[in-house]
Scaffold this motif. Structure first.
Motif, short mmCIF file in Angstrom:
data_model
loop_
_atom_site.label_atom_id
_atom_site.label_comp_id
_atom_site.label_asym_id
_atom_site.label_seq_id
_atom_site.Cartn_x
_atom_site.Cartn_y
_atom_site.Cartn_z
N THR A 20 -74.92 -46.44 43.16
CA THR A 20 -76.33 -46.73 42.95
C THR A 20 -76.42 -48.17 42.41
OG1 THR A 20 -76.40 -46.03 40.65
CG2 THR A 20 -76.74 -44.31 42.32
N MET A 21 -77.62 -48.66 42.25
CA MET A 21 -77.77 -50.02 41.73
C MET A 21 -77.24 -50.14 40.30
SD MET A 21 -78.86 -51.87 44.17
CE MET A 21 -79.35 -53.37 43.33
N THR A 22 -77.16 -49.06 39.58
CA THR A 22 -76.66 -49.12 38.20
C THR A 22 -75.18 -48.78 38.07
OG1 THR A 22 -77.39 -46.86 37.78
CG2 THR A 22 -78.94 -48.63 37.20
N THR A 23 -74.53 -48.40 39.19
CA THR A 23 -73.10 -48.05 39.11
C THR A 23 -72.24 -48.99 39.96
OG1 THR A 23 -73.30 -46.40 40.89
CG2 THR A 23 -73.59 -45.63 38.60
N TYR A 53 -71.30 -54.42 52.35
CA TYR A 53 -72.32 -53.39 52.31
C TYR A 53 -72.36 -52.68 53.66
CZ TYR A 53 -73.83 -55.64 48.04
OH TYR A 53 -73.87 -56.16 46.77
N GLU A 54 -72.00 -51.39 53.67
CA GLU A 54 -72.04 -50.60 54.90
C GLU A 54 -73.43 -50.02 55.12
OE1 GLU A 54 -69.04 -47.60 55.24
OE2 GLU A 54 -67.45 -48.96 54.64
N SER A 55 -74.00 -49.42 54.08
CA SER A 55 -75.34 -48.88 54.20
C SER A 55 -76.10 -49.08 52.90
CB SER A 55 -75.32 -47.40 54.60
OG SER A 55 -74.75 -46.61 53.60
N ILE A 56 -77.41 -49.29 53.07
CA ILE A 56 -78.28 -49.58 51.93
C ILE A 56 -79.53 -48.71 52.08
CG2 ILE A 56 -79.63 -51.32 50.71
CD1 ILE A 56 -77.70 -53.43 51.94
N ASP A 57 -79.73 -47.83 51.11
CA ASP A 57 -80.93 -47.00 51.03
C ASP A 57 -81.57 -47.32 49.69
OD1 ASP A 57 -82.88 -45.07 50.73
OD2 ASP A 57 -81.51 -43.37 50.88
N MET A 58 -82.40 -48.37 49.65
CA MET A 58 -83.00 -48.78 48.38
C MET A 58 -83.97 -47.74 47.83
SD MET A 58 -81.37 -51.36 47.49
CE MET A 58 -82.29 -51.98 46.10
N PRO A 59 -84.84 -47.12 48.66
CA PRO A 59 -85.73 -46.10 48.08
C PRO A 59 -84.96 -44.93 47.47
CG PRO A 59 -86.55 -46.78 50.25
CD PRO A 59 -85.18 -47.40 50.06
N GLY A 60 -83.84 -44.56 48.08
CA GLY A 60 -83.02 -43.47 47.57
C GLY A 60 -81.97 -43.90 46.57
N ASP A 61 -81.89 -45.23 46.29
CA ASP A 61 -80.90 -45.79 45.37
C ASP A 61 -79.50 -45.29 45.70
OD1 ASP A 61 -79.95 -47.37 43.32
OD2 ASP A 61 -80.35 -45.88 41.75
N ARG A 62 -79.12 -45.48 46.98
CA ARG A 62 -77.80 -45.04 47.45
C ARG A 62 -77.24 -46.12 48.36
NH1 ARG A 62 -75.32 -42.32 51.68
NH2 ARG A 62 -73.75 -40.80 51.04
N HIS A 126 -82.05 -46.22 60.04
CA HIS A 126 -82.27 -44.81 60.36
C HIS A 126 -82.76 -44.10 59.11
CE1 HIS A 126 -81.81 -41.02 62.43
NE2 HIS A 126 -81.08 -40.56 61.42
N ASP A 127 -83.93 -43.50 59.18
CA ASP A 127 -84.53 -42.78 58.04
C ASP A 127 -84.57 -43.62 56.77
OD1 ASP A 127 -84.97 -40.53 59.61
OD2 ASP A 127 -83.06 -39.59 59.05
N GLY A 128 -84.91 -44.90 56.91
CA GLY A 128 -85.04 -45.78 55.75
C GLY A 128 -83.74 -46.36 55.23
N THR A 129 -82.62 -46.03 55.86
CA THR A 129 -81.32 -46.58 55.44
C THR A 129 -80.87 -47.63 56.44
OG1 THR A 129 -80.71 -44.48 54.39
CG2 THR A 129 -78.92 -46.01 54.91
N GLU A 130 -80.50 -48.79 55.91
CA GLU A 130 -79.95 -49.86 56.73
C GLU A 130 -78.44 -49.65 56.88
OE1 GLU A 130 -80.84 -53.41 54.57
OE2 GLU A 130 -82.98 -53.36 55.12
#
Length: 161
Positions: A20-23, A53-62, A126-130
């Motif tokens: 996550t952004m904090t880890t 960075y392989e995948s970025i899901d900012m809304p999901g913080d993943r 895909h589904d908000g994940t880059e």
């Protein structure tokens, strides 16, 4: 000012984590471990360590992120460390001088510039994940030599489609 640079394939040894952004420390701190392993094997480092960075899901913080260290020739993986290759191709690049906390502004600048140039990323959504083909932050400053993060140099390299 951003540039477009053609890079060949580049070998590296890496580790992967879902964070996550904090880890971020869970993966960023692996760089020292990889450098130490390579030193123990007598394998020279062939460039700046990086985060990929392989995948970025900012809304999901993943985020799925790799820590990597370039090597001149392939090195066998061990445990959760693996050998891999950064893909050859055209990359939009931008250099940043300053604290890593300020990278968000540099990233925004690079993304905006590419949009103005009508460049397309090696990225699908895909589904908000880059999902990125190759999005890198290369850390050019050794913190053992320059401990002040305000004096660090970081290169962004995002692969173009």
């Amino acid at each position: 000012m951003p540039q477009i640079i053609e890079f060949p394939e580049r070998h590296y040894v890496g580790a992967r984590a879902t964070i996550t952004m904090t880890t971020f420390g869970l993966i960023a701190d692996r760089i020292g471990e990889i450098v130490g392993r390579l030193a123990g094997l007598g394998v020279p480092i062939a460039g700046a360590p990086f985060l990929r960075y392989e995948s970025i899901d900012m809304p999901g913080d993943r985020l799925v992120v790799q820590a990597g260290v370039p090597v001149a020739t392939p090195v066998a993986g061990e445990g959760d460390l693996f050998a891999a290759v950064l893909p050859a191709g055209r990359y939009a690049t931008l250099s940043h001088h300053g604290h890593p906390d300020q990278l968000a502004g540099a990233i925004e600048s690079l993304l905006k510039w590419a949009g103005e140039q009508e460049l397309k990323w090696d990225m699908t959504e895909h589904d908000g994940t880059e999902h990125w083909g190759c999005r890198l932050e290369l850390y050019n400053t050794d913190p053992r030599v320059e401990p002040d993060p305000h004096n660090w140099d970081t290169d962004l390299q995002f692969r173009l489609a």
